[in-house]
Design a protein around this motif. Structure first.
Motif, mmCIF file in Angstrom:
data_model
loop_
_atom_site.group_PDB
_atom_site.id
_atom_site.type_symbol
_atom_site.label_atom_id
_atom_site.label_comp_id
_atom_site.label_asym_id
_atom_site.label_seq_id
_atom_site.Cartn_x
_atom_site.Cartn_y
_atom_site.Cartn_z
ATOM 1 N N UNK A 73 -2.287 -0.499 -4.511
ATOM 2 C CA UNK A 73 -3.125 0.155 -3.517
ATOM 3 C C UNK A 73 -2.483 1.466 -3.095
ATOM 4 N N UNK A 74 -3.281 2.523 -3.047
ATOM 5 C CA UNK A 74 -2.770 3.857 -2.763
ATOM 6 C C UNK A 74 -3.655 4.557 -1.745
ATOM 7 N N UNK A 75 -3.007 5.284 -0.847
ATOM 8 C CA UNK A 75 -3.717 6.019 0.189
ATOM 9 C C UNK A 75 -3.043 7.376 0.332
ATOM 10 N N UNK A 76 -3.805 8.441 0.170
ATOM 11 C CA UNK A 76 -3.231 9.781 0.234
ATOM 12 C C UNK A 76 -3.316 10.353 1.637
ATOM 13 N N UNK A 101 0.879 -1.172 0.000
ATOM 14 C CA UNK A 101 0.000 0.000 0.000
ATOM 15 C C UNK A 101 0.914 1.218 0.000
ATOM 16 N N UNK A 102 0.779 2.048 -1.003
ATOM 17 C CA UNK A 102 1.560 3.279 -1.104
ATOM 18 C C UNK A 102 0.804 4.393 -0.385
ATOM 19 N N UNK A 103 1.506 5.091 0.507
ATOM 20 C CA UNK A 103 0.925 6.290 1.115
ATOM 21 C C UNK A 103 1.752 7.483 0.669
ATOM 22 N N UNK A 104 1.078 8.544 0.357
ATOM 23 C CA UNK A 104 1.774 9.724 -0.132
ATOM 24 C C UNK A 104 1.035 10.988 0.264
ATOM 25 N N UNK A 105 1.787 12.021 0.561
ATOM 26 C CA UNK A 105 1.216 13.334 0.829
ATOM 27 C C UNK A 105 1.238 14.175 -0.431
ATOM 28 N N UNK A 106 1.711 13.612 -1.494
ATOM 29 C CA UNK A 106 1.907 14.351 -2.725
ATOM 30 C C UNK A 106 0.967 13.837 -3.798
ATOM 31 N N UNK A 107 0.399 14.752 -4.538
ATOM 32 C CA UNK A 107 -0.486 14.398 -5.629
ATOM 33 C C UNK A 107 0.352 14.331 -6.899
ATOM 34 N N UNK A 108 1.278 13.400 -6.936
ATOM 35 C CA UNK A 108 2.197 13.268 -8.061
ATOM 36 C C UNK A 108 1.910 11.970 -8.793
ATOM 37 N N UNK A 109 1.137 12.090 -9.849
ATOM 38 C CA UNK A 109 0.712 10.913 -10.590
ATOM 39 C C UNK A 109 1.874 10.170 -11.223
#
Length: 126
Positions: free
Chosen positions: A94-97, A73-81
């Motif tokens: 799987x991604x979680x912002x 599961x990738x978590x990121x604070x960045x909206x970098x597609x």
């Protein structure tokens, strides 16, 4: 396994998932995680995509090179597609912002750990 360079984020995820009954190991960056992953054999990796040193994408690339098929599961604070797309090349589904709701995290972790749960999931704005 939780891999994040921010102590507060690691602590939040660990406390929340421990309360839900999960056993966790942690790493502060990718190289440390690669050292631990062989002996810990986690069922799931929760990975920050942006970290100093080895990025989340670099970690994923090395993890897959070593033939680990552990779901991530990738978590990121960045909206970098572009980073999300790069992670997808290494079977990150799987991604979680950040900031995320703990209930979202629970549902996603529970779902990923269920046999047969293999659809691409995007939670939040990725």
């Amino acid at each position: 396994m939780v891999i994040d360079d921010q102590p507060g984020v690691r602590r939040l995820i660990c406390e929340a998932l421990k309360q839900a009954g999960y056993n966790l190991c942690v790493a502060t960056e990718g190289r440390e995680a690669l050292e631990k992953i062989a002996s810990e054999a986690p069922d799931l990796v929760i990975l920050d995509i942006k970290m100093p040193g080895m990025s989340g994408v670099e970690f994923l690339k090395e993890l897959r090179r070593r033939s680990f098929v552990t779901p991530v599961i990738i978590i990121t604070a960045y909206n970098e597609l572009d980073l999300v797309e790069q992670a997808g090349k290494y079977d990150a589904r799987y991604f979680l912002q950040k900031p995320f709701d703990i209930q979202q995290l629970y549902r996603l972790v529970r779902g990923v750990l269920q046999p047969g749960y293999c659809q691409v999931q995007a939670v939040g704005q990725v």
